[in-house]
Design a protein around this motif. Structure first.
Motif, short mmCIF file in Angstrom:
data_model
loop_
_atom_site.label_atom_id
_atom_site.label_comp_id
_atom_site.label_asym_id
_atom_site.label_seq_id
_atom_site.Cartn_x
_atom_site.Cartn_y
_atom_site.Cartn_z
N LEU A 1 0.65 -1.20 -0.02
CA LEU A 1 0.14 0.13 -0.11
C LEU A 1 0.77 1.16 -0.04
N GLN A 2 2.12 1.13 0.52
CA GLN A 2 3.31 2.28 0.41
C GLN A 2 4.02 2.39 -0.91
N ILE A 3 3.43 1.25 -2.40
CA ILE A 3 4.40 1.85 -3.54
C ILE A 3 5.42 2.21 -3.27
N THR A 4 6.49 0.75 -2.78
CA THR A 4 7.38 1.06 -2.63
C THR A 4 8.22 0.18 -4.07
N ILE A 5 9.49 0.03 -3.73
CA ILE A 5 10.30 -0.85 -4.50
C ILE A 5 10.04 -1.67 -4.22
N ALA B 1 -7.20 9.87 -4.26
CA ALA B 1 -6.59 8.28 -4.80
C ALA B 1 -6.54 8.62 -6.02
N ASP B 2 -6.51 9.10 -6.93
CA ASP B 2 -6.85 9.00 -8.67
C ASP B 2 -5.42 10.24 -8.18
N GLN B 3 -4.56 10.52 -7.63
CA GLN B 3 -3.60 11.70 -7.50
C GLN B 3 -2.56 10.71 -6.82
N ILE B 4 -2.54 9.60 -6.79
CA ILE B 4 -1.44 8.67 -6.45
C ILE B 4 -0.07 9.17 -7.56
N VAL B 5 -1.01 8.78 -8.73
CA VAL B 5 -0.07 8.93 -9.56
C VAL B 5 -0.43 10.18 -10.83
N PRO B 6 0.34 10.77 -10.17
CA PRO B 6 0.04 12.36 -11.61
C PRO B 6 0.01 11.60 -12.78
N ALA C 1 -3.57 1.30 -8.79
CA ALA C 1 -3.37 2.28 -8.02
C ALA C 1 -3.61 3.51 -8.94
N THR C 2 -3.43 3.94 -10.30
CA THR C 2 -4.16 4.77 -11.61
C THR C 2 -4.84 5.52 -11.12
N SER C 3 -6.09 3.93 -11.30
CA SER C 3 -7.30 4.52 -10.63
C SER C 3 -7.88 4.69 -9.98
#
Length: 439
Positions: A71-75, A149-154, A137-139
């Motif tokens: 959920l932190q979207i790390t490597i 939530a929709d701004q996690i991946v700008p 994550a993008t959606s």
């Protein structure tokens, strides 16, 4: 156990192995906090804080195996999960594909080949799971209900997506490499150790969340009750995990030249929990599929509403019943494919072994199958109870769900890995401190 660790640190080569293992663990936990390029760290933290206050358990199992990195979207977001999935798939395919079965019988060379196939499959699964995580994550579906939530991946460009997927795939390969380094130069099985650390990393935060959300004596009564129940569950798991049915085996004495072989007695240890934690992982993963379908489809139909009401929250009677039945089913299924009574009986007959009172050959295989089925019943019921009792008993403390730290999957893995690691340390201590008969 503490005595074994103290003696290990006094032994120079074991101390070196332990420090090497601790160093790898520090690197693994460091990678679990480095965000993937292209992710907005501030928005991720906002959504994670909001999700921790609710009961968002859709990705709870994978997040637990990654030590909270998913959920932190790390490597290291995918963690060790692709390798676990690949290992299970290869183990299942060994029964189906003759080529893999032949490699398994070839010994060390065949096992090395299967390990290589497992690595290739791990990379493929990492690419697949990484693509799914980035798309989710993008959606904005990764944190449903979060305002950002929709701004996690700008940046939604294809290049950013490829970079993110490549980074997480490389992170999975690095985790696999770190695990193999621990196995070769450290203490214990590397993959199991990393899995142990991933689960244990979430314990302090989850326990403190129960304390802060408690209402009795500023939360200390709830905190103490959870700790007490946790110790009871660990003691129960240790007791059952060590339990086994020992089937005696007698080997006939044979004369080859002037030497006598055989004439010894041994036993076949059949564990009560022969399947380990695999049935719980299978059942949890299968029950996630309906919720994932509903979340990605965004359907408002009757079937989607019914799934949301009955198969998303872990405390619903339908979910509990289905979870329990699936665990029992997968326990029998996994034992049936991992232990072959006919093969064991043939090997015993080949080397002149027999079970007292049972004829060699087919009667031995039927007897082993009978005993295995009798043992699997209490083992499967035990797995189901371990997976469900913490959920029901701790439902009033901090909104515990099926991924609560003292839940079935986490306790089984932590106790199993801990026991195996301590046994390896003790065996190595015995090898180094054995004085022999002549002094």
């Amino acid at each position: 156990m503490l005595t074994a660790f103290a003696r290990a640190f006094k032994t120079p080569d074991l101390r070196k192995k332990l420090f090497f293992t601790l160093g790898i663990i520090v690197l693994y936990r460091l990678g679990a906090h480095i965000p993937v390029p292209g992710v907005s760290y501030e928005n991720v933290q906002t959504c994670v804080d909001q999700a921790s206050k609710g009961n968002n358990s859709l990705f709870g199992l994978v997040n637990m195996f990654s030590g909270g990195a998913l959920l932190q979207i790390t490597i290291f977001a995918l963690g060790i999960m692709p390798y676990i999935t690949a290992s299970i798939i290869l183990q299942l395919l060994t029964v189906v594909i003759p080529r893999l079965e032949a490699l398994k019988k070839e010994g060390q060379s065949g096992q090395a080949k299967i390990t290589q196939y497992t690595r290739y499959l791990t990379v493929a699964l990492a690419i697949l799971q990484g693509t799914g995580l980035v798309a989710t994550a993008t959606s904005g579906a990764l944190f449903s209900g979060c305002p950002v939530a929709d701004q996690i991946v700008p940046n939604h460009s294809i290049f950013t997506t490829i970079v993110m997927v490549t980074t997480m795939t490389a992170g999975t390969c690095a985790v696999m490499w770190l695990g193999e380094l621990i196995t070769d130069r450290g203490i214990g099985n590397g993959m199991s150790i990393l899995m142990f650390i991933s689960i244990a990393a979430s314990f302090p935060g989850a326990l403190w969340a129960i304390k802060t959300s408690g209402k009795l004596a500023d939360g200390w009564i709830e905190f103490g009750t959870v700790i007490l129940i946790g110790f009871v569950m660990v003691a129960l798991v240790v007791f059952v995990e060590q339990a086994q049915r020992r089937i005696p085996v007698q080997y006939a004495k044979r004369m080859i030249g002037r030497r006598s072989y055989g004439g010894t007695s041994t036993y076949i240890p059949l564990k009560v929990n022969q399947a380990g934690v695999i049935p719980v992982i299978f059942a949890s993963s299968l029950l996630y599929i309906p919720a994932l379908i509903v979340q990605f489809s965004n359907s408002q139909a009757g079937w989607a509403t019914w799934i949301k009401d009955h198969f998303v929250k872990g405390d619903h009677p339908y979910y509990i019943t289905a979870y329990f039945l699936l665990i029992v089913f997968f326990a029998f299924f996994y034992v049936a494919i991992s232990f072959n009574p006919e093969e064991v009986a043939d090997n015993m007959k080949k080397y002149g072994g027999f079970i007292p009172g049972i004829r060699a050959g087919r009667p031995t295989a039927e007897y082993l199958s009978y005993v295995l089925n009798r043992i699997t019943w209490p083992g499967s019921l035990y797995l189901g109870l371990i997976a469900l009792v913490p959920t029901m008993a701790l439902a009033g403390f901090g909104g515990a769900n099926q991924n609560f730290p003292f839940g079935g999957t986490s306790i089984l893995i932590i106790v199993g890995v801990g026991l195996e690691t301590v046994k390896q340390i003790e065996s190595q201590l015995q090898q180094r401190n054995y004085e022999g008969f002549l002094r």
